[in-house]
Design a protein around this motif. Structure first.
Motif, PDB file in Angstrom:
ATOM      1  N   SER A   1       0.849  -1.181   0.000  1.00  0.00           N
ATOM      2  CA  SER A   1       0.000   0.000   0.000  1.00  0.00           C
ATOM      3  C   SER A   1       0.892   1.240   0.000  1.00  0.00           C
ATOM      4  O   SER A   1       2.123   1.133   0.010  1.00  0.00           O
TER       5      SER A   1
ATOM      6  N   GLY B   1       1.202   5.464   1.677  1.00  0.00           N
ATOM      7  CA  GLY B   1       0.717   6.394   2.686  1.00  0.00           C
ATOM      8  C   GLY B   1       0.873   7.825   2.206  1.00  0.00           C
ATOM      9  O   GLY B   1       1.972   8.233   1.822  1.00  0.00           O
TER      10      GLY B   1
ATOM     11  N   THR C   1      -9.502   0.472   7.591  1.00  0.00           N
ATOM     12  CA  THR C   1      -8.220  -0.232   7.600  1.00  0.00           C
ATOM     13  C   THR C   1      -7.466  -0.018   6.288  1.00  0.00           C
ATOM     14  O   THR C   1      -8.045  -0.137   5.203  1.00  0.00           O
ATOM     15  N   LEU C   2      -6.190   0.333   6.399  1.00  0.00           N
ATOM     16  CA  LEU C   2      -5.302   0.569   5.267  1.00  0.00           C
ATOM     17  C   LEU C   2      -5.667   1.794   4.423  1.00  0.00           C
ATOM     18  O   LEU C   2      -5.223   1.917   3.282  1.00  0.00           O
TER      19      LEU C   2
ATOM     20  N   PRO D   1      -5.017   4.955   2.811  1.00  0.00           N
ATOM     21  CA  PRO D   1      -3.703   5.575   2.581  1.00  0.00           C
ATOM     22  C   PRO D   1      -3.611   7.020   3.037  1.00  0.00           C
ATOM     23  O   PRO D   1      -2.514   7.573   3.118  1.00  0.00           O
TER      24      PRO D   1
ATOM     25  N   PRO E   1      -3.069   7.936   9.178  1.00  0.00           N
ATOM     26  CA  PRO E   1      -1.854   7.357   9.769  1.00  0.00           C
ATOM     27  C   PRO E   1      -2.021   5.857   9.979  1.00  0.00           C
ATOM     28  O   PRO E   1      -3.111   5.370  10.284  1.00  0.00           O
ATOM     29  N   GLU E   2      -0.940   5.123   9.791  1.00  0.00           N
ATOM     30  CA  GLU E   2      -0.965   3.673   9.980  1.00  0.00           C
ATOM     31  C   GLU E   2      -1.182   3.339  11.452  1.00  0.00           C
ATOM     32  O   GLU E   2      -0.559   3.942  12.333  1.00  0.00           O
ATOM     33  N   LYS E   3      -2.070   2.377  11.704  1.00  0.00           N
ATOM     34  CA  LYS E   3      -2.366   1.975  13.078  1.00  0.00           C
ATOM     35  C   LYS E   3      -1.812   0.580  13.348  1.00  0.00           C
ATOM     36  O   LYS E   3      -1.989  -0.327  12.529  1.00  0.00           O
TER      37      LYS E   3
ATOM     38  N   ASP F   1      -4.174  -2.297  12.866  1.00  0.00           N
ATOM     39  CA  ASP F   1      -4.447  -2.620  11.457  1.00  0.00           C
ATOM     40  C   ASP F   1      -3.342  -3.508  10.891  1.00  0.00           C
ATOM     41  O   ASP F   1      -3.604  -4.488  10.181  1.00  0.00           O
ATOM     42  N   VAL F   2      -2.097  -3.162  11.189  1.00  0.00           N
ATOM     43  CA  VAL F   2      -0.956  -3.936  10.711  1.00  0.00           C
ATOM     44  C   VAL F   2      -1.025  -5.364  11.241  1.00  0.00           C
ATOM     45  O   VAL F   2      -0.766  -6.331  10.517  1.00  0.00           O
TER      46      VAL F   2
END
Length: 287
Positions: free
Chosen positions: A138, A140, A163-164, A166, A169-171, A174-175
Motif C-alpha cells: 500500500s 501512505g 483499515t489501510l 492511505p 496514519p498507519e495503526k 491494522d498492521v
C-alpha cells in the motif's frame, strides 16, 4: 498409460495396425497460462473465468495421452491461483489424465501454486520457481495531503472500516490484522505444496517457505521441480517424433481488430494502470 521407473509419464504403445499402416502420432493438447493472476477480466490476466474453458476443452480430448500446461506467471491473486489449480486437479481426476506442467520464465508465487497442480513440473534451467509467500502493499499519503493543505473527511460505520486507508496514519492494530491475514493465506499455500510435493521436497520448511525464489536448476535439487527441459523436446522424447501439439487458445473473431494489449471495454486509463501493475509484479523477479 504406463510410467517409467522414476515416475515419468510415457506414451502407451499404439495398436499394431496403426504402426504398420502408418498413423499420425499422439495429440497432446497444450494450454498456455501466461500473465499476472488477477480477478480482473483484462488481456494478459489469468483467472478462473478465462482459464476454465480452455482447460475443459483440453481435457475433453479423449485420445490425448496427457494434458500439457505452460505456466509463465510471476503470481498474483491467491484466490484465483487456488481456483485454477483446483480446477486442473478436478479435470485431471474426472478424465483420468496426467498433467505435465512446463515452466518458461517463471512459476513464482501464485504461478508456482498453479504449477504444483501438475503431476510433473518441467522447467528451463534458468526459469524462476518458488516464492512461496504472501505480499500485500500500500501507500501512505498523510504527509502529502497535509503539505497541500487538503482536509480529508471520512465517515464510516464500523471501527475498522478504514483499515489501510492511505490518507490516514498507519495503526498498529491494522498492521496486526493484515499480518494475520497474510499468515492464514501463507498457510493455505504451504499446505497445498505439501499435499502435492511433500515426498519430493528435500529441505526443511524454514528453508522452502520463505518467499524466496530460485532458478529451476537449483529448484530441481530442492524438489521444487521434477526435471529440466522444454515442451517440444520433452514431448518428442516421451511420445515419439510424430507427436502433435494442439494449442488450446481463446477464440478470436474473424473481424476482431488487434487491441495491442488493451481491453475492448474502452477503459484506457484502467488498462494502462493494469499494465503498470503487471510490470511491477514481474520486476520483483528481475524480469
Amino acid at each position: 498409460m504406463t510410467a517409467f521407473s522414476d515416475g515419468q509419464i510415457e506414451a502407451p504403445k499404439r495398436p499394431w495396425y496403426k504402426r504398420i499402416f502408418g498413423n499420425s502420432g499422439p495429440v497432446v493438447p497444450v494450454v498456455r497460462l501466461q500473465g499476472v493472476i488477477s480477478q480482473e477480466l483484462k488481456p494478459g490476466r489469468l483467472n478462473i473465468a478465462s482459464v476454465a474453458p480452455l482447460l475443459e476443452k483440453a481435457f475433453k480430448i479423449k485420445s490425448a495421452p496427457v494434458v500439457a500446461i505452460i505456466v509463465n506467471s510471476p503470481g498474483g491473486s491467491a484466490v484465483q491461483s487456488r481456483l485454477i489449480a483446483q480446477r486442473i486437479r478436478q479435470l485431471a481426476d474426472q478424465h483420468e489424465k496426467k498433467v505435465l506442467v512446463f515452466v518458461e520464465d517463471a512459476a513464482a508465487s501464485g504461478g508456482y501454486f498453479i504449477a504444483v497442480a501438475g503431476d510433473e513440473i518441467i522447467a528451463d534451467p534458468s526459469s524462476l520457481v518458488g516464492s512461496i509467500g504472501v505480499i500485500m502493499a500500500s501507500f501512505g499519503f498523510v504527509d502529502a495531503i497535509a503539505r497541500l493543505g487538503i482536509d480529508r473527511r471520512l465517515y464510516t460505520a464500523g471501527q475498522n472500516k478504514s483499515t489501510l486507508d492511505p490518507f490516514l496514519p498507519e495503526k498498529p492494530e491494522d498492521v496486526a490484522r493484515i499480518k494475520q491475514m497474510e499468515l492464514d493465506i501463507h498457510e493455505v499455500f504451504i499446505d497445498y505444496v505439501k499435499s502435492r510435493r511433500a515426498s519430493k521436497i528435500m529441505l526443511a520448511d524454514e528453508e522452502i517457505y520463505t518467499g524466496e525464489f530460485w532458478t529451476a536448476k537449483r529448484g530441481l535439487a530442492m524438489g521444487l521441480v521434477d526435471s529440466l527441459g522444454d515442451l517440444h523436446g520433452t514431448l518428442r522424447e516421451r511420445f515419439g517424433t510424430d507427436v502433435s501439439i494442439k494449442s488450446i487458445a481463446p477464440k478470436r473473431g474473424l473481424l476482431r481488430l488487434p487491441n495491442f494489449g488493451l481491453s475492448a471495454s474502452g477503459d484506457v486509463a484502467g488498462d494502462v494502470m493494469a499494465k503498470i501493475e503487471d510490470r511491477e509484479i514481474w520486476s520483483r523477479l528481475g524480469l
